[in-house]
Design an enzyme around this catalytic site. Structure first.
Site, PDB file in Angstrom:
ATOM      1  N   SER A 117      10.737 -57.238 -28.574  1.00 35.29           N
ATOM      2  CA  SER A 117      12.353 -57.534 -28.082  1.00 35.29           C
ATOM      3  C   SER A 117      12.134 -58.607 -26.991  1.00 35.29           C
ATOM      4  O   SER A 117      11.264 -58.601 -26.227  1.00 35.29           O
ATOM      5  CB  SER A 117      12.891 -56.142 -27.775  1.00 35.29           C
ATOM      6  OG  SER A 117      14.307 -56.807 -27.198  1.00 35.29           O
ATOM      7  N   TYR A 159      13.191 -49.663 -21.574  1.00 37.02           N
ATOM      8  CA  TYR A 159      13.167 -50.188 -22.843  1.00 37.02           C
ATOM      9  C   TYR A 159      12.210 -51.624 -22.650  1.00 37.02           C
ATOM     10  O   TYR A 159      11.554 -51.941 -23.697  1.00 37.02           O
ATOM     11  CB  TYR A 159      14.551 -50.567 -23.389  1.00 37.02           C
ATOM     12  CG  TYR A 159      14.492 -51.137 -24.692  1.00 37.02           C
ATOM     13  CD1 TYR A 159      14.059 -50.563 -25.795  1.00 37.02           C
ATOM     14  CD2 TYR A 159      14.590 -52.481 -24.912  1.00 37.02           C
ATOM     15  CE1 TYR A 159      13.815 -51.086 -27.091  1.00 37.02           C
ATOM     16  CE2 TYR A 159      15.072 -52.843 -26.295  1.00 37.02           C
ATOM     17  CZ  TYR A 159      14.527 -52.502 -27.250  1.00 37.02           C
ATOM     18  OH  TYR A 159      14.365 -52.665 -28.439  1.00 37.02           O
TER      19      TYR A 159
END
Length: 304
Positions: free
Chosen positions: A152, A178
């Site tokens: 990501s 994350y």
């Protein structure tokens, strides 16, 4: 290839290829599995919830009645489950052409995995690291095989790995946790590619990111209903978000160590192109340290 825009139509014939896709019951994973099955691949949907996996099989077969699909139970947050799933896959298949490390969690309630790891790092990185290591001999023995790990753009933001607390809770920020897991995905991919090259393996490792895709990954984020009207027009659909993964997995021109993402504004949406990653993700020493620490905490040693 379509002019300037790589699409699902550009996926070559996948007949005879065995593809494992984690988290294939929804979102980008489902669309990745659907597209691969539509091109003839034998797709193994590795999912935590078998009932949802069965629903995904029905969904894919509605588009592709002749699809070759199988289910494997896999909970990436539980290393025993990873080992069981890998053993199951190894028993079924003597070769693997494609492993797509897709499944992930983001804005989920703070908790640890059964093995004691922070949930995002344990699921997104350590689970996939262990699965790849346990299946690697099936991949390196298969000409043209690929390992594609979904990262990501969050790998750029507040992502710093503390080796004194490797895999454990590091602060209260879910976004930072994350980002840390997605940075680890890239560090792992680049180090895996380096080791494959040194070993002279026919397998290659690549990474991809889906932009800001419309999937269930934000289902626990309470504020999503307030910002949805603003971000909706900026998001990829799940099918478009999956294209970066599919290009890394199938484009004959794609090479080991490459990273694919969206071509739009801030890589949030659009069609898949080669993209860059942070200086930190390209740090060779950090890549090696994450690999070494990951082998240590998972007790999975790679055969390269």
């Amino acid at each position: 290839m379509t002019v300037n825009k790589w699409t699902e139509e550009d996926i070559p014939d996948q007949s005879g290829r065995v593809a494992i896709v984690t988290g294939a019951n929804s979102g980008n994973g489902l669309e990745t599995a659907r597209a691969l099955a539509g091109r003839g691949a034998h797709v193994v949907l590795a999912v935590r919830d078998l009932a949802k996996g069965e629903a995904a099989v029905v969904d894919i077969e509605a588009n592709h009645p002749a699809a070759h699909l199988e289910l494997v139970e896999l909970d990436l947050a539980l290393l025993n489950s990873v080992r069981s799933a890998a053993a199951d896959i190894r028993e079924r298949y003597g070769r693997i052409d494609l492993l797509v490390n897709n499944a992930g969690v983001f804005h989920t309630p703070r908790r640890q995995t059964t093995d004691g790891f922070e949930i995002r790092f344990g699921t997104n990185h350590l689970g996939h690291f262990a699965l790849t290591g346990l299946l690697l001999d099936r991949l390196v023995g298969t000409p043209g095989s690929r390992i594609v790990t979904v990262s990501s753009n969050a790998h750029r933001y507040r992502a710093r790995i503390d080796f004194d607390r490797f895999g454990l809770e590091q602060g209260r920020s879910q976004s930072a946790a994350y980002g840390r897991s997605k940075l680890a995905n890239l560090l792992f991919t680049y180090e895996l590619q380096r080791r494959l090259e040194v070993a002279g393996s026919p397998a290659v490792a690549l990474a991809a990111h889906p932009g800001w895709a419309e999937t269930e990954i934000l289902r626990h984020f309470r504020g999503i209903r307030f910002i949805e009207p603003l971000i909706g027009p900026l998001r990829n659909s799940a099918a478009t978000g999956a294209l970066a993964t599919l290009r890394a997995a199938t484009d004959p021109a794609a090479a080991g160590g490459e990273f694919y993402g969206s071509d739009g504004w801030f890589e949030m949406r659009g069609h898949p192109v080669l993209v860059g990653s942070s200086d930190r993700s390209r740090d060779a020493q950090l890549q090696w340290r994450v690999w070494d620490a990951s082998e240590d905490v998972t007790a999975v040693t790679f055969p390269i």
